[in-house]
Design a protein around this motif. Structure first.
Motif, PDB file in Angstrom:
ATOM      1  N   GLN A 117       0.909  -1.170   0.134  1.00 17.85           N
ATOM      2  CA  GLN A 117       0.185   0.131  -0.067  1.00 17.85           C
ATOM      3  C   GLN A 117       0.820   1.405  -0.095  1.00 17.85           C
ATOM      4  N   SER A 118       2.032   1.125   0.366  1.00 14.08           N
ATOM      5  CA  SER A 118       2.737   2.324   0.649  1.00 14.08           C
ATOM      6  C   SER A 118       3.616   2.673  -0.377  1.00 14.08           C
ATOM      7  N   ASP A 119       3.450   1.728  -1.468  1.00 10.12           N
ATOM      8  CA  ASP A 119       3.835   1.743  -3.034  1.00 10.12           C
ATOM      9  C   ASP A 119       3.008   2.523  -3.789  1.00 10.12           C
ATOM     10  N   SER A 120       1.864   2.670  -3.245  1.00 14.46           N
ATOM     11  CA  SER A 120       0.630   3.292  -4.092  1.00 14.46           C
ATOM     12  C   SER A 120      -0.194   4.401  -3.335  1.00 14.46           C
ATOM     13  N   SER A 121      -0.527   5.163  -3.906  1.00  9.51           N
ATOM     14  CA  SER A 121      -1.512   6.184  -3.345  1.00  9.51           C
ATOM     15  C   SER A 121      -3.003   5.656  -3.067  1.00  9.51           C
ATOM     16  N   GLN A 122      -3.122   4.830  -3.834  1.00 12.61           N
ATOM     17  CA  GLN A 122      -4.604   4.191  -3.851  1.00 12.61           C
ATOM     18  C   GLN A 122      -4.613   2.883  -3.084  1.00 12.61           C
ATOM     19  N   LEU A 123      -5.645   2.801  -1.835  1.00 14.24           N
ATOM     20  CA  LEU A 123      -5.730   1.846  -1.190  1.00 14.24           C
ATOM     21  C   LEU A 123      -6.801   1.042  -1.790  1.00 14.24           C
ATOM     22  N   PRO A 124      -6.672  -0.341  -1.589  1.00  9.53           N
ATOM     23  CA  PRO A 124      -7.349  -1.332  -2.268  1.00  9.53           C
ATOM     24  C   PRO A 124      -8.949  -1.184  -1.885  1.00  9.53           C
ATOM     25  N   ASN A 125     -10.065  -1.216  -2.905  1.00 11.61           N
ATOM     26  CA  ASN A 125     -11.197  -1.272  -2.548  1.00 11.61           C
ATOM     27  C   ASN A 125     -11.826  -2.226  -1.753  1.00 11.61           C
ATOM     28  N   ARG A 126     -11.482  -3.568  -2.293  1.00 11.68           N
ATOM     29  CA  ARG A 126     -12.041  -4.594  -1.514  1.00 11.68           C
ATOM     30  C   ARG A 126     -10.724  -5.681  -1.475  1.00 11.68           C
ATOM     31  N   ILE A 127     -10.827  -6.464  -0.249  1.00  9.07           N
ATOM     32  CA  ILE A 127      -9.915  -7.443  -0.188  1.00  9.07           C
ATOM     33  C   ILE A 127     -10.827  -8.779  -0.067  1.00  9.07           C
ATOM     34  N   ALA A 128      -9.894  -9.816  -0.883  1.00  5.01           N
ATOM     35  CA  ALA A 128     -10.704 -11.238  -0.722  1.00  5.01           C
ATOM     36  C   ALA A 128      -9.701 -12.099   0.029  1.00  5.01           C
ATOM     37  N   LEU A 129     -10.263 -12.784   1.200  1.00  4.85           N
ATOM     38  CA  LEU A 129      -9.322 -13.658   1.984  1.00  4.85           C
ATOM     39  C   LEU A 129      -9.756 -15.015   1.647  1.00  4.85           C
ATOM     40  N   ILE A 130      -8.880 -15.816   0.978  1.00  4.51           N
ATOM     41  CA  ILE A 130      -9.147 -17.227   0.374  1.00  4.51           C
ATOM     42  C   ILE A 130      -8.780 -18.196   1.649  1.00  4.51           C
ATOM     43  N   LYS A 131      -9.318 -18.763   2.397  1.00  2.00           N
ATOM     44  CA  LYS A 131      -9.075 -19.430   3.691  1.00  2.00           C
ATOM     45  C   LYS A 131      -9.802 -20.506   3.822  1.00  2.00           C
ATOM     46  N   GLY A 132      -9.478 -21.271   4.840  1.00  2.00           N
ATOM     47  CA  GLY A 132     -10.225 -22.230   5.522  1.00  2.00           C
ATOM     48  C   GLY A 132     -11.314 -21.772   6.487  1.00  2.00           C
ATOM     49  N   GLU A 133     -12.271 -22.473   6.718  1.00  2.00           N
ATOM     50  CA  GLU A 133     -13.558 -22.215   7.583  1.00  2.00           C
ATOM     51  C   GLU A 133     -12.877 -22.398   9.068  1.00  2.00           C
ATOM     52  N   GLY A 134     -12.983 -21.144   9.873  1.00  2.00           N
ATOM     53  CA  GLY A 134     -12.640 -20.701  11.047  1.00  2.00           C
ATOM     54  C   GLY A 134     -11.318 -20.426  11.166  1.00  2.00           C
ATOM     55  N   GLY A 135     -10.413 -21.076  12.198  1.00  2.00           N
ATOM     56  CA  GLY A 135      -9.062 -20.542  12.093  1.00  2.00           C
ATOM     57  C   GLY A 135      -9.127 -19.080  12.871  1.00  2.00           C
ATOM     58  N   ARG A 136      -7.886 -18.520  12.748  1.00  2.00           N
ATOM     59  CA  ARG A 136      -7.541 -17.010  13.266  1.00  2.00           C
ATOM     60  C   ARG A 136      -8.373 -16.253  12.570  1.00  2.00           C
ATOM     61  N   ASP A 137      -8.847 -14.848  13.268  1.00  2.00           N
ATOM     62  CA  ASP A 137      -9.385 -13.876  12.360  1.00  2.00           C
ATOM     63  C   ASP A 137      -8.727 -12.706  12.560  1.00  2.00           C
ATOM     64  N   LEU A 138      -7.415 -12.901  12.886  1.00  3.18           N
ATOM     65  CA  LEU A 138      -6.698 -11.422  12.873  1.00  3.18           C
ATOM     66  C   LEU A 138      -6.585 -10.961  11.544  1.00  3.18           C
ATOM     67  N   LEU A 139      -6.580 -11.491  10.559  1.00  7.64           N
ATOM     68  CA  LEU A 139      -6.328 -10.782   9.271  1.00  7.64           C
ATOM     69  C   LEU A 139      -7.729  -9.892   9.230  1.00  7.64           C
ATOM     70  N   SER A 140      -8.851 -10.749   9.158  1.00 10.33           N
ATOM     71  CA  SER A 140     -10.011  -9.746   8.762  1.00 10.33           C
ATOM     72  C   SER A 140     -10.414  -8.848   9.929  1.00 10.33           C
ATOM     73  N   THR A 141      -9.922  -8.918  11.223  1.00 11.83           N
ATOM     74  CA  THR A 141     -10.078  -8.052  12.035  1.00 11.83           C
ATOM     75  C   THR A 141      -9.422  -6.625  12.066  1.00 11.83           C
ATOM     76  N   ALA A 142      -8.132  -7.012  11.641  1.00 10.26           N
ATOM     77  CA  ALA A 142      -7.054  -5.978  11.326  1.00 10.26           C
ATOM     78  C   ALA A 142      -7.475  -5.169  10.256  1.00 10.26           C
ATOM     79  N   LEU A 143      -7.952  -5.740   9.132  1.00 11.39           N
ATOM     80  CA  LEU A 143      -8.141  -5.246   7.661  1.00 11.39           C
ATOM     81  C   LEU A 143      -9.378  -4.169   8.002  1.00 11.39           C
TER      82      LEU A 143
END
Length: 246
Positions: A117-143
């Protein structure tokens, strides 16, 4: 001789078993989980068309989720991130150019995304997490806390197959200490459960090889006396640890 107990899902455990035997280690497969594919809801698929960053959180996410997002990942404007080298290499084999962090976990992915992101002035509009059911939610929460819209694509689930007492005893009831490779906190919890059910006292005899400081803390709280933190959950990270033991 160094003896390693491998607890990943059966295909991975078998692959690692063959690899270690070729390199002169003794090894026993004790698969503690199984991977089952999941169907993707049509509403989730529709959201993917608007995503500009795709994050694959495991090699299983590539195996079971790439077909749903392949065309989107091939767009020139799309950024694709992988949790580690193995996941990145699987994407490369499918013609997808991806980046992966040195630290092969959710924290590493967040750092990598911040740097892109620091290399671009434009933030991503939407982020898709391709993942398994359950597990840690750190990524989703932080984003989400950063104000980003996150689409979770749960393309597989981890299930706990039945493991016989004789299989557990064969792997863990040895006269000599062994090294138990544990790739996640969930797997460590399952290992702990089976040791208790089968009456195996492993905490003081065996050493657990763990993928991160977070899982190492979990193992310490559970009573594992000998713990080694690897540089992630990959084959290479395990081999690097084993090279220091021989």
């Amino acid at each position: 001789m160094t003896h390693v107990v491998l607890t990943r899902a059966e295909p991975d455990a078998k692959r690692l078993l063959d690899l270690l035997l070729e390199r002169g280690f003794a090894a026993t497969a004790l698969p503690l989980l199984k991977i089952e594919p999941l169907a993707i809801a049509s509403a989730v698929e529709a959201e993917l068309e608007h995503s500009t960053v795709f994050i694959f959180t495991s090699a299983n996410a590539v195996t079971h989720g790439l077909s749903f997002v392949l065309s989107a990942c091939q767009r020139a404007s799309t950024k694709v991130l992988a949790v580690g080298r193995k996941t990145r290499e699987q994407l490369t084999d499918q013609g997808i150019d991806a980046s992966s962090p040195d630290r092969e976990d959710s924290e590493g992915l967040l750092e990598l995304l911040a740097s892109t992101q620091s290399d671009s002035s434009q933030l991503p509009n939407r982020i898709a997490l391709i993942k398994g059911e359950g597990g840690r939610d750190l990524l989703s929460t932080a984003l989400n806390e950063q104000g980003l819209f996150v689409v979770e694509v749960n393309c597989y689930r981890r299930v706990w197959p039945s493991v016989s007492q004789s299989t557990v005893l064969q792997a863990l009831e040895s006269q000599e200490p062994r090294y138990i490779h544990v790739a996640s906190g969930e797997t460590l919890s399952r290992l702990e459960e089976l040791c208790a059910l089968c009456g195996v006292s492993a905490h003081e005899k065996h050493t657990v090889i763990l993928p991160s400081g977070r899982v190492e803390s979990q193992a310490r709280e559970l009573g594992w006396q000998s713990r080694i933190v690897a540089a992630g959950a990959s084959d290479d990270a395990l081999l690097e640890v084993l090279s220091t033991l021989s």
